[in-house]
Design a protein around this motif. Structure first.
Motif, PDB file in Angstrom:
ATOM      1  N   GLN A  54       0.809  -1.219   0.000  1.00 38.07           N
ATOM      2  CA  GLN A  54       0.000   0.000   0.000  1.00 38.07           C
ATOM      3  C   GLN A  54       0.841   1.268   0.000  1.00 38.07           C
ATOM      4  O   GLN A  54       0.371   2.328  -0.387  1.00 38.07           O
ATOM      5  CB  GLN A  54      -0.961  -0.007   1.188  1.00 38.07           C
ATOM      6  N   GLY A  55       2.114   1.165   0.411  1.00 33.04           N
ATOM      7  CA  GLY A  55       2.965   2.344   0.368  1.00 33.04           C
ATOM      8  C   GLY A  55       3.363   2.759  -1.034  1.00 33.04           C
ATOM      9  O   GLY A  55       3.699   3.919  -1.266  1.00 33.04           O
ATOM     10  N   VAL A  56       3.326   1.815  -1.988  1.00 33.53           N
ATOM     11  CA  VAL A  56       3.742   2.142  -3.358  1.00 33.53           C
ATOM     12  C   VAL A  56       2.625   1.942  -4.380  1.00 33.53           C
ATOM     13  O   VAL A  56       2.778   2.329  -5.535  1.00 33.53           O
ATOM     14  CB  VAL A  56       4.975   1.315  -3.785  1.00 33.53           C
ATOM     15  N   ALA A  57       1.517   1.331  -3.973  1.00 36.94           N
ATOM     16  CA  ALA A  57       0.403   1.099  -4.904  1.00 36.94           C
ATOM     17  C   ALA A  57      -0.917   1.148  -4.146  1.00 36.94           C
ATOM     18  O   ALA A  57      -1.010   0.697  -3.008  1.00 36.94           O
ATOM     19  CB  ALA A  57       0.555  -0.249  -5.599  1.00 36.94           C
ATOM     20  N   GLN A  58      -1.920   1.683  -4.805  1.00 31.91           N
ATOM     21  CA  GLN A  58      -3.236   1.754  -4.171  1.00 31.91           C
ATOM     22  C   GLN A  58      -3.878   0.376  -4.050  1.00 31.91           C
ATOM     23  O   GLN A  58      -4.611   0.108  -3.097  1.00 31.91           O
ATOM     24  CB  GLN A  58      -4.133   2.698  -4.985  1.00 31.91           C
ATOM     25  N   ARG A  59      -3.602  -0.501  -5.014  1.00 33.25           N
ATOM     26  CA  ARG A  59      -4.144  -1.864  -4.983  1.00 33.25           C
ATOM     27  C   ARG A  59      -3.040  -2.841  -5.365  1.00 33.25           C
ATOM     28  O   ARG A  59      -2.188  -2.529  -6.190  1.00 33.25           O
ATOM     29  CB  ARG A  59      -5.308  -2.049  -5.979  1.00 33.25           C
TER      30      ARG A  59
END
Length: 342
Positions: free
Chosen positions: A64-69
């Motif tokens: 979640q720190g680098v991608a929303q999903r």
């Protein structure tokens, strides 16, 4: 000369306000090196134990720190894997180590991040007495993925002890591990080379009612990792598979670091929570059961070793492949840059 006084607050600031004002541009400006989160990272893997941490990463939104999903999708055979890697259908793929080297050498844009599967291959057999590869001489063995793992390992180990893999065994190639397992369970072959959790699934299926009434009793025969250690005088572990980033994700060091870290953490979680990990895996991959996955976790050599630390064992393995069939690696050993992803 420009008047930049409008950039500076004209009223006195408290210490807290000043710190907040100075930090604001860093929090709000990707241009200063803080990359905006990606909409989605797609993880992909086979119906093998290497995919268990990827599935846990997707279910827990570990990136979640680098991608929303974060989502998981499966590939069924090495040909589909290659198409996904080259066609931008996934961002991170579990793949055999030789496939990663082959794609890299062909300029396909692959950054192998780790080796995590070090031992998951057995010959499953109806004959409990056969414990070495040589004991199957003259026998028919069902083998999936011709020219790929685990066929590569079978051929290396046979040749190492002076056996011709195609003359001294009757190899019955099938497209997928599940088809090899079905031949075994329905008594159409007596031996099959399988990878976990296919091994555990086959053993559990033949012990269950009502399948047990018609299926043969099966056993773990030759442990291919032990054979590797014995024949090459090395540790009984093989750098079989890991995870690789492809495409644009390779240009985001913070994302690569996050993926590598999350995979190691998810692998540790799966080891500590084998049944729950099995339930997760069974939700994503048809035919697998939580119990078989839990069994597989207990016996597989799973260790997320970052690529630089896996280099020596990979180089030895690749050296054996080059001597037998350079095409498996794209015609050459991968360069030093291969071992320094990101």
């Amino acid at each position: 000369m420009h008047d930049d006084s409008f950039l500076i607050p004209q009223t006195p600031l408290s210490r807290r306000q000043a710190l907040a004002w100075l930090a604001a541009p860093l929090a709000a400006a990707p241009a200063l090196g803080v990359a905006a989160p990606l909409p989605q990272i797609t993880l992909a893997g086979p119906p093998a134990i290497v995919s268990a941490p990827l599935i846990h990463m997707a279910e827990t939104n570990a990136l979640q720190g680098v991608a929303q999903r974060t989502v998981f999708t499966s590939w069924r055979d090495p040909d589909q894997l290659r198409m996904m890697a080259m066609g931008g259908k996934a961002d991170v793929l579990a793949m055999p180590s030789n496939v990663a080297a082959n794609l890299y050498n062909r300029g396909a844009g692959v950054a192998l991040l780790n080796i995590s599967t070090w031992g998951s291959q057995w010959i499953v057999t109806r004959d409990a007495a056969r414990k070495t590869l040589a004991a199957f001489k003259g026998e028919e063995i069902s083998v999936p993925f011709r020219g790929d793992m685990p066929d590569i390992v079978l051929q290396l180990l046979a040749a190492r002890q002076g056996l011709d893999p195609l003359r001294d065994f009757r190899i019955r190639y099938v497209p997928t591990p599940m088809e090899a397992m079905q031949l075994l369970i329905t008594r159409r072959v007596s031996h099959a080379l399988l990878t976990e959790p296919g091994v555990s699934l086959a053993l559990r299926k033949t012990q269950s009612f009502p399948v047990g009434l018609i299926a043969p009793e099966l056993h773990r025969g030759a442990d291919m990792q032990q054979e590797w250690g014995r024949l090459y005088q090395r540790p009984a572990r093989l750098p079989q598979a890991g995870i690789a980033a492809v495409g644009a994700l390779r240009a985001r060091p913070e994302a690569l670091a996050a993926v590598t870290r999350a995979y190691a953490q998810s692998l540790a979680w799966c080891r500590d929570n084998a049944m729950e990990c099995g339930r997760m895996m069974a939700r994503h991959i048809d035919l697998l059961t939580p119990e078989a996955v839990a069994d597989a976790i207990a016996v597989s050599q799973m260790d997320a070793v970052p690529l630089p630390q896996a280099r020596e064992e990979l180089e030895f393995f690749f050296g054996q492949l080059m001597a037998r069939n350079p095409g498996l690696l794209g015609g050459k050993l991968p360069p030093a840059a291969f071992y320094a992803p990101g």
